[in-house]
Design an enzyme around this catalytic site. Structure first.
Site, PDB file in Angstrom:
ATOM      1  N   CYS A  45       0.811  -1.189   0.185  1.00 28.41           N
ATOM      2  CA  CYS A  45      -0.105   0.093   0.215  1.00 28.41           C
ATOM      3  C   CYS A  45       0.856   1.303   0.132  1.00 28.41           C
ATOM      4  CB  CYS A  45      -0.987   0.131   1.035  1.00 28.41           C
ATOM      5  SG  CYS A  45      -2.149  -1.367   1.409  1.00 28.41           S
TER       6      CYS A  45
HETATM    7  C1  BEZ Z   1       0.586  -4.490   1.845  1.00 27.32           C
HETATM    8  O1  BEZ Z   1       0.155  -3.456   1.549  1.00 27.32           O
HETATM    9  O2  BEZ Z   1       1.520  -4.775   1.722  1.00 27.32           O
HETATM   10  C2  BEZ Z   1      -0.505  -5.683   2.444  1.00 27.32           C
HETATM   11  C3  BEZ Z   1      -1.634  -5.183   2.978  1.00 27.32           C
HETATM   12  C4  BEZ Z   1      -2.594  -6.211   3.616  1.00 27.32           C
HETATM   13  C5  BEZ Z   1      -2.354  -7.342   3.247  1.00 27.32           C
HETATM   14  C6  BEZ Z   1      -1.029  -7.805   2.479  1.00 27.32           C
HETATM   15  C7  BEZ Z   1      -0.138  -6.873   2.029  1.00 27.32           C
END
Ligand code: BEZ
Length: 210
Positions: A45
């Protein structure tokens, strides 16, 4: 119920990193992109939000306003913004909606319980100036989106909305486009000057933009 192409994008009012926004009035006459991410302070994210911020000139050039969203509270969004700038060199320059009670996530069906019953998936809605949904995409949490592809799709959507054309597989701006089947050969000559007829139903002409 799931949102389908051609539906009016549901309106909402919510807190965001740019203050309280009413979605439809924020969009005004622009195109819009509403995209959700699963969670603040997570790696994929962080890269996505920074990438969207870095692309600000590209959104502007296409008259697109971007809005992000997750179910995290507004305090977390503000705290996380510093990390996004540290890591990607781009400060948040679009509203990030805080949706802790999941009002918007439910309106847009952004929670897919068999993937995760509390967090939003990576949804994307492209909204045209009539507030109609022109494109939807859904990615899982572990796969970051390709925002260059989103820009490419918007380039196609904007051409097909304005000109009587479609875009072929793997099209990119500047490539030939397809004359839509509802246009006769005579009309195609009048509209585009010339075109190439590969099959009666497959006619190509130069990109009408630029
Ligand atoms: C991420 O943004 O890395 C992420 C967010 C939720 C679950 C898995 C990865």
């Amino acid at each position: 119920m799931a949102i389908r192409l051609g539906d009016i994008a549901p309106d909402f009012t919510a807190d965001s990193t740019a203050g309280r926004i009413s979605f439809h009035s924020f969009l005004g006459d622009s195109w819009g992109v509403l995209f959700s991410h699963p969670k603040d302070f997570t790696p994929v994210c962080t890269t996505e939000l920074g990438t969207v911020a870095t692309l600000e000139p590209e959104w502007k050039r296409r008259n697109v306003k971007v809005v992000g969203l997750s179910v995290d509270p507004i305090e977390d969004h503000h705290a996380w913004a510093g990390d996004i700038e540290d890591v990607t060199g781009s400060a948040l320059n679009f509203p990030l909606v805080a949706d802790p009670d999941r009002t918007v996530a439910n309106l847009y069906d952004m929670i897919h319980p068999n993937a995760n019953d509390t967090l939003t998936v990576r949804s994307v809605f492209v909204i045209n100036p009539d507030k109609k949904v022109a494109l939807t995409l859904t990615y899982p949490a572990a796969t970051g989106r390709n925002f260059d592809e989103l820009l490419r799709v918007i380039d196609s959507l904007q051409r097909t909305a304005k000109h009587k054309v479609a875009t072929p597989a793997n099209w990119t701006p500047g490539d030939d486009v397809i004359v839509v089947p509802s246009v006769s050969d005579e009309q195609a000559t009048a509209l585009f000057g010339s075109f190439e007829k590969l099959k009666p139903y497959l006619r190509k002409t130069a990109d009408p933009v630029g």
